[in-house]
Design an enzyme around this catalytic site. Structure first.
Site, PDB file in Angstrom:
ATOM      1  N   GLU A  63     -15.257  41.792  -3.530  1.00 41.62           N
ATOM      2  CA  GLU A  63     -16.284  40.968  -4.177  1.00 41.62           C
ATOM      3  C   GLU A  63     -16.046  39.476  -3.991  1.00 41.62           C
ATOM      4  O   GLU A  63     -16.981  38.696  -3.849  1.00 41.62           O
ATOM      5  CB  GLU A  63     -16.397  41.297  -5.665  1.00 41.62           C
ATOM      6  N   HIS A 132     -18.874  50.021 -16.410  1.00 44.44           N
ATOM      7  CA  HIS A 132     -20.037  50.092 -15.519  1.00 44.44           C
ATOM      8  C   HIS A 132     -21.344  49.914 -16.309  1.00 44.44           C
ATOM      9  O   HIS A 132     -22.389  50.331 -15.850  1.00 44.44           O
ATOM     10  CB  HIS A 132     -20.092  51.451 -14.802  1.00 44.44           C
TER      11      HIS A 132
END
Lengths: 328, 320
Positions: A63, A132
């Site tokens: 990321e 999540h």
């Protein structure tokens, strides 16, 4: 009469991608599995075949590198759409977003523009538990230099993404995972929705309900339920959390004299407090009651649909808050 | 290397040494406000690496990059002014000594150690996609090579064969942390192997060795042959910042030993051996010093950055 089509949130996003990538060859997509898979919710399906691997880049699971690539290439004239698959993973990319994307325009005396869209998705509703399912939009609202957008429907996501791609600021484009399969009738012809402009989703006269992202649909359902009891709710979707369209909000509260803010994110230190402060600062004298908030609870999102839905706002909680506010 | 090139590099190093000395004094006089990170002893790295870049090549620096900037061609005046908070600084005086952008010279320096490594990959990716022959150089230290950004950025650059030259400026310390206690491998260039890059370590106090290694890497990048990582071994003669408690992490003897390997002394002795006259070198040096003093006097007359600047260019107002 405008011709329309029925599309999902994910499909509307795909249309926006395609239109913007055809319009401007500097626009490219980078992220984990955005090419081969066409992204987790298939929003970029078909783009790799259409535009090739230079325009649709499947990146390693990195990321910081994805966000860093976006910043570096934007400084050299490209217009990246960088996808961070879950907003929970953006923690790894925060340095690039906060310390670089948000700072370079100012550090360069206005010479280096950062036309980046950081696309990601957050929120609960898909039984993914605490790493999540978070709602982390508040962090970005607090960083000078970033624009923060939360699209709440297929119509909104298409028009807003197209504007975000054309904007020269770094835009945090935060979608909601529970909306990808929501359907809506949208125009076939091209349209844009300006950033920084709120949408009055439903007009009403007794109370203003400001709701973001997935919460907009809950607010509308609550409003419809209360309509049967003779309570008239105006529902406002700010669409852009920053810069905030204060005018639309204040105009509404000046009329209704009551205000409820609904967010999935926890209340403390959050945008819901900012929205409430805007109302207090802008029309305190006109308010009949203090602004009320309905927010996610201060807890990790628990596993499974039963528990996760208990810790975020729902129609029942919104209805209850409005009844309390109006003493009805 | 021919004597003319070496002489140019020598003069560049002399300039950087005096420039750095001047900055230290300005820091002591509180005319440079932020953390100031001295560069003494590492001049062969800035001169040997950064001075080879063209204006349209990118250079990404770090918190200790005032000399990298000048070696890349940013003027002493614009750099000094930046560190002293003046409007004529590269970032208009809003960045200071640790973070600044000189857009016209494609220079980007920031104080988050390691985070320039993915940024460099992004610039390299743009150049590759634009089919240009521009290259990117990225300066970081032994400390920077311990970040996640290092591994994410290097993997991506190597994987996509991007035109980036990564310079691992190993000055033996990350603040007070000796490299032997903070990195699990030695030499640090071994890390290149895991990304299928050549393992290159050069003597960072020998400007000719640095120059030659970097020249090869730049040609490779311009020819589309991909990424390089070069470890340059040098030594931070002064503290991480001025007045840091050096006795907690090294001895005076160790520092003295490295002072004998001074890059400027070494280069000077080579030039003298090649027939360059000592007085010619000394004359150049006095001219450099004189010009530096003129630069300083000029900067001292420059206006400070303003409040208006501080709140301008935060973002670009939306087009409605």
């Amino acid at each position: 009469m405008t011709e329309t089509q029925v599309v999902t949130y994910g499909e509307a996003l795909g249309q926006a991608y395609r239109e913007e990538m055809l319009r401007d060859e500097n626009v490219y997509l980078i992220g984990e599995d955005v090419g081969r898979w066409g992204s987790l919710y298939r929003s970029s399906k078909g783009l790799l075949a259409q535009f090739g691997p230079k325009r649709v880049k499947d990146a390693p699971l990195s990321e910081a590198a994805i966000a860093g690539c976006a910043v570096g290439s934007a400084a050299m004239g490209m217009r990246p759409i960088a996808e961070i698959m879950y907003i929970d993973f953006i923690t790894i990319a925060m340095d690039q977003i906060v310390n670089h994307a948000a700072k370079w325009y100012q550090l360069s005396n206005g010479k280096v523009k950062m036309p980046i869209v950081f696309r990601t998705q957050g929120g609960a509703g898909r039984r993914n538990s605490s790493q999540h399912s978070q709602s982390l939009e508040n962090w970005f609202v607090n960083i000078p230099g970033l624009v923060v957008v939360m699209p709440s429907s297929p119509y909104e996501i298409k028009g807003l993404l197209k504007s975000a791609v054309r904007d020269n600021n770094p835009v945090m484009f935060i979608e909601h995972k529970s909306l990808y399969f929501a359907k809506e009738e949208i125009p076939i012809e091209e349209y844009l929705i300006p950033l920084g402009v709120a949408n009055v989703k439903r007009e009403g006269s007794d109370v203003t309900v400001i709701a973001t992202s997935w919460m907009v649909s809950f607010a509308i359902n609550a409003a419809e339920q209360l309509q049967k009891e003779g309570i008239s709710c105006e529902v406002i979707d700010p669409r852009t959390l920053w810069p905030l369209d204060k005018e639309t909000i204040l105009r509404s509260v000046e009329k209704t004299k009551h205000c409820v803010v609904v967010t999935e994110a926890p209340a403390e230190g959050g945008w819901s407090a900012e929205a409430a402060a805007v109302v207090f600062e802008g029309c305190f004298q006109l308010l009949k009651k203090p602004v009320t908030r309905v927010t996610g609870m201060r807890t990790g999102i628990p596993y499974g649909s039963v528990l996760e839905m208990q810790v975020i706002p729902n129609e029942e909680k919104i209805v209850k808050a409005i009844r309390n506010l109006l003493n009805k | 290397m021919n004597t003319v090139t070496q002489l140019t590099l020598y003069n560049k190093m002399v300039l950087l040494r005096h420039f750095d000395d001047m900055c230290r004094k300005l820091k002591m006089e509180d005319l440079i406000w932020s953390g100031y990170h001295p560069y003494t002893g590492q001049e062969a790295v800035a001169a040997g690496c950064c001075s080879q870049l063209k204006q349209d090549d990118c250079l990404l620096g770090n918190h200790r990059s005032h000399c990298h900037a000048v070696a890349k061609g940013t003027s002493v005046r614009a750099m000094l002014a930046e560190m002293m908070g003046r409007q004529s600084g590269v970032s208009g005086g809003l960045g200071g000594a640790m973070q600044f952008i000189h857009a016209e010279n494609n220079l980007f320096c920031g104080s988050i150690v390691g985070s320039n490594i993915p940024l460099a990959a992004g610039m390299g990716m743009a150049f590759k996609d634009q089919q240009s022959h521009r290259v990117v150089m990225c300066m970081f230290g032994d400390g920077g090579s311990n970040t996640g950004s290092f591994h994410e950025g290097l993997n991506l650059a190597a994987l996509w064969k991007l035109p980036v030259i990564y310079i691992l400026e190993n000055n033996q310390f990350a603040e007070a942390m000796p490299v032997a206690e903070s990195v699990a491998c030695s030499p640090l260039s071994k890390r290149a192997r895991s990304y299928d890059l050549e393992e290159i370590t050069v003597d960072g106090n020998d400007v000719v060795a640095v120059y030659n290694a970097v020249a090869r890497a730049i040609s490779k990048a311009r020819a589309g042959e991909g990424t390089s990582l070069i470890e340059v071994l040098t030594y931070r003669i002064r503290g991480h910042y001025m007045g840091d408690p050096e006795e907690t992490y090294r001895t005076k003897e160790e520092v003295d030993k490295w002072k004998e390997k001074d890059p400027i002394k070494l280069c000077r002795s080579q030039l003298l051996a090649n027939g360059v006259a000592a007085n010619e070198l000394d004359e150049m040096e006095s001219m450099i010093v004189k010009e530096l003093h003129e630069d300083k006097s000029w900067v001292l007359q420059q206006p400070f950055a303003t409040f208006e600047q501080a709140v301008r260019h935060v973002w670009i107002p939306l087009e409605q």
